[in-house]
Enzyme design. Structure first.
Site, PDB file in Angstrom:
ATOM      1  N   VAL A 259      44.309  11.795  22.624  1.00  0.00           N
ATOM      2  CA  VAL A 259      42.922  12.164  21.594  1.00  0.00           C
ATOM      3  C   VAL A 259      42.167  10.788  21.656  1.00  0.00           C
ATOM      4  CG1 VAL A 259      42.604  12.323  19.274  1.00  0.00           C
ATOM      5  CG2 VAL A 259      44.066  14.120  20.579  1.00  0.00           C
ATOM      6  N   CYS A 260      41.026  11.069  21.408  1.00  0.00           N
ATOM      7  CA  CYS A 260      39.978  10.157  21.288  1.00  0.00           C
ATOM      8  C   CYS A 260      40.080   8.880  22.369  1.00  0.00           C
ATOM      9  CB  CYS A 260      40.507   9.336  19.813  1.00  0.00           C
ATOM     10  SG  CYS A 260      39.021   8.370  19.022  1.00  0.00           S
TER      11      CYS A 260
END
Length: 242
Positions: free
Chosen positions: A102-103
């Site tokens: 994520v990210c």
């Protein structure tokens, strides 16, 4: 499912805690999952906003993971040149069912050479850097390419995690968890993405992040150079053996 799935979530100094704890909340509610917070040692780890989190397992003690997950945060920059962490990710990825992030955790996967030739996403401020690491940047909330599943910035971690649970355990399990969590977002402002925020606010955010993004880009460029050098060395060794 004959056995519980082993889910390893990478913990590291200066992680963005919501990148980590959003998916953790979903995964920990999944009956078929056994979750591990994995780091080099078992000392408390401080997030970028000051929250201390305890790892539950070291790299050396980790079993073969079915899912390896990397969150993002400012500490991601240091990880991109951290051989011990990158080697751990490479080793686990060889037999994992899913390799995920994520990210800006996707930049760490990229630095490990795990996104070359894959479509992937990241935080909107750094998504273009994926191309330096051989990935195809895709500006979507969640992107799946074969067994690589990546989420965009911070809050997309919940969407990512529900997507992964649906993939591994079925829609019914994921829907039940979403209901349990009352994940029914109604943000007070329609400004959570460059696609919807006013242009002036987007430019202000870019300006505020510019110095840090430049630092991250340098780390990404250096990681890309190391990947290329390693690949040339491997190719030379293969030719020599032949």
């Amino acid at each position: 499912m004959s056995r519980p799935l082993q889910i390893g979530l990478l913990l590291f100094p200066d992680v963005t805690q919501l990148d980590l704890t959003g998916p953790w909340e979903v995964f920990a509610r999944t009956p078929q999952f056994v979750c591990h917070l994995v780091w080099k040692d078992l000392q408390p780890v401080r997030s970028d906003r000051g929250l201390s989190i305890l790892p539950g397992m070291t790299f050396d003690a980790s079993p073969q993971l079915d899912v390896i997950f990397v969150p993002g945060g400012p500490g991601q920059i240091a990880l991109m040149s951290d051989r011990e962490t990158l080697n751990f990710l490479r080793q686990q990825a060889r037999q994992a069912q899913c390799v995920t992030s994520v990210c800006t955790g996707s930049l760490v996967l990229g630095a490990a050479g795990l996104l070359q030739g894959y479509r992937a996403t990241s935080h909107w401020g750094s998504i273009d850097q994926l191309a330096l690491l051989g990935a195809e940047p895709v500006s979507q909330r969640v992107v799946r390419d074969r067994n690589r599943i990546t989420g965009a910035g911070v809050t997309s971690g919940i969407d990512f995690a529900l997507t992964l649970v649906a993939e591994l355990c079925g829609d019914a399990v994921a829907r039940a968890i979403q209901l349990q969590m009352e994940y029914d977002p109604e943000p007070p402002f329609n400004s959570g993405s460059p696609r919807t925020a006013p242009a002036g606010e987007v430019e202000q955010a870019r300006s505020q992040m510019a110095s840090f993004i430049a630092t991250r880009r340098l780390a990404t460029e250096q990681a890309a150079a190391r990947l290329q050098a390693d690949q040339l060395t491997d190719a030379g060794n293969t030719q020599h053996q032949q």
